[in-house]
Design a protein around this motif. Structure first.
Motif, mmCIF file in Angstrom:
data_model
loop_
_atom_site.group_PDB
_atom_site.id
_atom_site.type_symbol
_atom_site.label_atom_id
_atom_site.label_comp_id
_atom_site.label_asym_id
_atom_site.label_seq_id
_atom_site.Cartn_x
_atom_site.Cartn_y
_atom_site.Cartn_z
ATOM 1 N N ALA A 130 10.268 8.551 -1.942
ATOM 2 C CA ALA A 130 9.555 9.555 -1.468
ATOM 3 C C ALA A 130 10.481 10.977 -1.633
ATOM 4 O O ALA A 130 9.869 12.100 -2.232
ATOM 5 C CB ALA A 130 9.341 9.584 0.080
ATOM 6 N N LEU A 131 11.547 10.829 -1.618
ATOM 7 C CA LEU A 131 12.588 11.983 -2.244
ATOM 8 C C LEU A 131 12.098 12.197 -3.575
ATOM 9 O O LEU A 131 12.283 13.433 -4.149
ATOM 10 C CB LEU A 131 13.950 11.818 -1.784
ATOM 11 C CG LEU A 131 14.921 12.840 -2.216
ATOM 12 C CD1 LEU A 131 14.708 13.983 -1.661
ATOM 13 C CD2 LEU A 131 16.464 12.144 -2.007
ATOM 14 N N LEU A 132 12.126 11.252 -4.455
ATOM 15 C CA LEU A 132 11.985 11.438 -5.890
ATOM 16 C C LEU A 132 10.692 12.275 -6.150
ATOM 17 O O LEU A 132 10.696 13.013 -6.997
ATOM 18 C CB LEU A 132 12.079 10.126 -6.474
ATOM 19 C CG LEU A 132 11.941 10.139 -8.013
ATOM 20 C CD1 LEU A 132 12.945 10.919 -8.940
ATOM 21 C CD2 LEU A 132 11.542 8.786 -8.552
ATOM 22 N N VAL A 133 9.519 11.737 -5.359
ATOM 23 C CA VAL A 133 8.176 12.572 -5.634
ATOM 24 C C VAL A 133 8.413 13.729 -4.974
ATOM 25 O O VAL A 133 7.999 14.670 -5.852
ATOM 26 C CB VAL A 133 7.275 11.783 -4.563
ATOM 27 C CG1 VAL A 133 5.955 12.291 -4.779
ATOM 28 C CG2 VAL A 133 6.870 10.065 -5.232
ATOM 29 N N LYS A 161 0.968 -1.435 -0.027
ATOM 30 C CA LYS A 161 0.035 -0.141 0.020
ATOM 31 C C LYS A 161 0.869 1.174 -0.085
ATOM 32 O O LYS A 161 0.543 2.141 -0.496
ATOM 33 C CB LYS A 161 -0.988 0.176 1.140
ATOM 34 C CG LYS A 161 -1.979 -1.228 1.201
ATOM 35 C CD LYS A 161 -2.952 -0.973 2.280
ATOM 36 C CE LYS A 161 -4.014 -2.023 2.092
ATOM 37 N NZ LYS A 161 -5.013 -1.862 3.491
ATOM 38 N N LEU A 162 1.833 1.428 0.600
ATOM 39 C CA LEU A 162 2.795 2.352 0.867
ATOM 40 C C LEU A 162 3.486 2.598 -0.663
ATOM 41 O O LEU A 162 3.590 3.747 -1.198
ATOM 42 C CB LEU A 162 3.837 2.038 1.792
ATOM 43 C CG LEU A 162 4.756 3.636 1.982
ATOM 44 C CD1 LEU A 162 4.150 4.643 2.300
ATOM 45 C CD2 LEU A 162 5.736 3.210 3.092
ATOM 46 N N LEU A 163 3.935 1.571 -1.197
ATOM 47 C CA LEU A 163 4.360 1.815 -2.680
ATOM 48 C C LEU A 163 3.342 2.332 -3.710
ATOM 49 O O LEU A 163 3.434 3.235 -4.497
ATOM 50 C CB LEU A 163 4.951 0.503 -3.269
ATOM 51 C CG LEU A 163 6.282 0.091 -2.761
ATOM 52 C CD1 LEU A 163 6.676 -1.266 -3.484
ATOM 53 C CD2 LEU A 163 7.340 1.072 -3.151
ATOM 54 N N MET A 164 2.217 1.822 -3.395
ATOM 55 C CA MET A 164 0.973 2.318 -4.253
ATOM 56 C C MET A 164 0.562 3.782 -4.107
ATOM 57 O O MET A 164 0.377 4.554 -4.826
ATOM 58 C CB MET A 164 -0.180 1.423 -4.182
ATOM 59 C CG MET A 164 -0.302 0.138 -4.870
ATOM 60 S SD MET A 164 -1.565 -1.032 -4.703
ATOM 61 C CE MET A 164 -1.719 -1.274 -3.084
ATOM 62 N N LEU A 165 0.526 4.134 -2.937
ATOM 63 C CA LEU A 165 0.576 5.568 -2.513
ATOM 64 C C LEU A 165 1.781 6.614 -3.198
ATOM 65 O O LEU A 165 1.189 7.593 -3.303
ATOM 66 C CB LEU A 165 0.566 5.658 -1.002
ATOM 67 C CG LEU A 165 0.389 7.019 -0.258
ATOM 68 C CD1 LEU A 165 -1.101 7.649 -0.774
ATOM 69 C CD2 LEU A 165 0.537 7.124 1.259
ATOM 70 N N LEU A 166 3.075 5.847 -3.020
ATOM 71 C CA LEU A 166 3.941 6.700 -3.479
ATOM 72 C C LEU A 166 3.875 6.988 -5.048
ATOM 73 O O LEU A 166 4.025 7.983 -5.744
ATOM 74 C CB LEU A 166 5.345 6.061 -3.286
ATOM 75 C CG LEU A 166 5.856 6.378 -1.665
ATOM 76 C CD1 LEU A 166 6.994 5.392 -1.646
ATOM 77 C CD2 LEU A 166 6.082 7.802 -1.562
ATOM 78 N N TRP A 167 3.309 5.895 -5.745
ATOM 79 C CA TRP A 167 3.083 5.745 -7.116
ATOM 80 C C TRP A 167 1.931 6.942 -7.353
ATOM 81 O O TRP A 167 2.094 7.924 -8.293
ATOM 82 C CB TRP A 167 2.753 4.501 -7.773
ATOM 83 C CG TRP A 167 2.257 4.437 -9.098
ATOM 84 C CD1 TRP A 167 1.004 4.298 -9.795
ATOM 85 C CD2 TRP A 167 3.294 4.457 -10.396
ATOM 86 N NE1 TRP A 167 1.236 4.464 -11.240
ATOM 87 C CE2 TRP A 167 2.577 4.667 -11.408
ATOM 88 C CE3 TRP A 167 4.750 4.854 -10.228
ATOM 89 C CZ2 TRP A 167 2.945 4.771 -12.682
ATOM 90 C CZ3 TRP A 167 5.055 5.186 -11.554
ATOM 91 C CH2 TRP A 167 4.283 5.094 -12.865
ATOM 92 N N ALA A 168 0.998 6.940 -6.616
ATOM 93 C CA ALA A 168 -0.252 7.985 -6.816
ATOM 94 C C ALA A 168 0.284 9.390 -6.733
ATOM 95 O O ALA A 168 -0.018 10.235 -7.711
ATOM 96 C CB ALA A 168 -1.381 7.560 -5.957
ATOM 97 N N ALA A 169 1.156 9.447 -5.674
ATOM 98 C CA ALA A 169 1.831 10.641 -5.518
ATOM 99 C C ALA A 169 2.729 11.223 -6.674
ATOM 100 O O ALA A 169 2.762 12.447 -7.417
ATOM 101 C CB ALA A 169 2.396 10.912 -4.116
ATOM 102 N N LEU A 170 3.374 10.219 -7.102
ATOM 103 C CA LEU A 170 4.107 10.574 -8.543
ATOM 104 C C LEU A 170 3.483 10.967 -9.602
ATOM 105 O O LEU A 170 3.883 11.713 -10.276
ATOM 106 C CB LEU A 170 5.039 9.314 -8.664
ATOM 107 C CG LEU A 170 6.296 9.574 -9.730
ATOM 108 C CD1 LEU A 170 7.173 10.563 -9.349
ATOM 109 C CD2 LEU A 170 6.890 8.390 -10.280
ATOM 110 N N LEU A 171 2.467 10.246 -9.688
ATOM 111 C CA LEU A 171 1.322 10.640 -11.076
ATOM 112 C C LEU A 171 0.838 12.070 -10.677
ATOM 113 O O LEU A 171 0.744 12.868 -11.904
ATOM 114 C CB LEU A 171 0.209 9.619 -10.914
ATOM 115 C CG LEU A 171 0.497 8.159 -11.481
ATOM 116 C CD1 LEU A 171 -0.822 7.564 -11.356
ATOM 117 C CD2 LEU A 171 0.987 8.145 -12.899
ATOM 118 N N LEU A 172 0.378 12.311 -9.530
ATOM 119 C CA LEU A 172 -0.012 13.715 -9.453
ATOM 120 C C LEU A 172 1.092 14.763 -9.647
ATOM 121 O O LEU A 172 0.772 15.844 -10.223
ATOM 122 C CB LEU A 172 -0.678 13.764 -7.984
ATOM 123 C CG LEU A 172 -0.721 15.289 -7.422
ATOM 124 C CD1 LEU A 172 -1.905 15.768 -8.066
ATOM 125 C CD2 LEU A 172 -1.044 15.290 -5.936
#
Length: 293
Positions: free
Chosen positions: A164-167, A99-110
């Motif tokens: 997270a830093l990348l995002v 779930k944390l990886l999916m959350l980070l992916w959603a943040a990257l999309l945003l």
């Protein structure tokens, strides 16, 4: 996890081709306005060449900015649905229900969608002749990012922190572009902000063919081999996917370095296209030779 990081980084690179060629064309049009053009149709450009002026046409530049705002709103939506949706389908098996990886992916999309949405800010900064300042700041940010990624990976040894830093960094880059716009572009347009705007003369008849040619070229060249990584992500194991993604990133960096001598001068070429085409041929030939070297 290495495959996930490279996959995220590869997706970020799609920002450079997701604008469908509009950024390069808009940069050229901004430089036309800075050269005194009264419109972007062939007749208006010919009139400007026959009677060139050293006074930038800020009224036309303001009209162009309003047009860019609308265009990039549509482009960012297309990016989110096509690029974001397609990449999400391909990467879902790498997340393995985390779930944390999916959350980070959603943040990257945003944040990447926001970067595409406001990519016109760099077109304005570059087209107005601040390419060297922009590249200097981009180089500084890239160096800082590399150092931070190394420190986070070395000290924390946690992939979530690196991602997270990348995002967060992508969000910071959007703020950087907006800050440069406020500092370098907005003061020149201050007297035009309260005036009613209309579509610049000849904008769409000239913009669409040029943008489509540039966009299709990017998709065929850069987009093709980057997309292969996304396609393979759905079937290859991580051990085989990592080398391909790594080589792709290396080739992209090499290409950027080789293109720098020419692309850094595109705003200058646009101004000369309006004011002095003889000098344009001379300077563009020199830039091409430097790129080939």
């Amino acid at each position: 996890y290495v495959a996930i990081y490279l996959f995220y980084g590869t997706f970020v690179r799609f920002i450079n081709i997701a604008d469908l060629g509009f950024t390069l064309t808009y940069t050229r049009f901004v430089s036309y306005a800075m050269g005194g053009a009264r419109g972007f149709g062939q007749q208006q450009l010919a009139e400007a060449e026959n009677g060139p002026t050293t006074i930038p046409n800020f009224g036309l530049l303001h009209q162009l900015e309003q047009n860019m705002r609308k265009t990039y709103l549509i482009v960012s939506g297309v990016f989110l649905m096509l690029f974001g949706g397609g990449a999400t389908l391909q990467i879902r098996h790498l997340h393995k229900g985390d779930k944390l990886l999916m959350l980070l992916w959603a943040a990257l999309l945003l944040v990447t969608t926001l970067r595409v949405r406001y990519k016109y800010l760099t077109a304005l900064v570059s087209g107005m002749g601040y390419v060297h300042k922009l590249r200097e700041i981009e180089g500084t940010y890239a160096l800082i990012q590399s150092c931070l990624l190394f420190l986070v990976a070395f000290w924390l040894r946690e992939v979530y922190a690196v991602l997270a830093l990348l995002v967060l960094w992508q969000g910071l880059l959007t703020y950087r572009d907006y800050h440069l716009y406020r500092q370098l572009v907005r003061p020149s347009l201050q007297n035009e902000l309260d005036k009613p705007t209309s579509e610049p003369v000849g904008i769409w008849s000239e913009l669409l063919p040029l943008s489509l040619k540039s966009g299709v070229g990017n998709l065929i060249s850069v987009g093709f081999y980057q997309s292969i990584g996304f396609i393979f992500a759905g079937s290859l194991p991580a051990a085989q996917l990592v080398p391909y993604l790594f080589v792709t990133r290396f080739l992209e960096q090499t290409k950027d370095i080789s293109m720098a001598p020419f692309y850094a001068k595109i705003p200058r070429f646009g101004t000369l296209f309006v004011q002095n085409r003889g000098q344009l041929i001379q300077e563009s030939s020199q830039a091409i030779r430097r790129s080939l070297i």
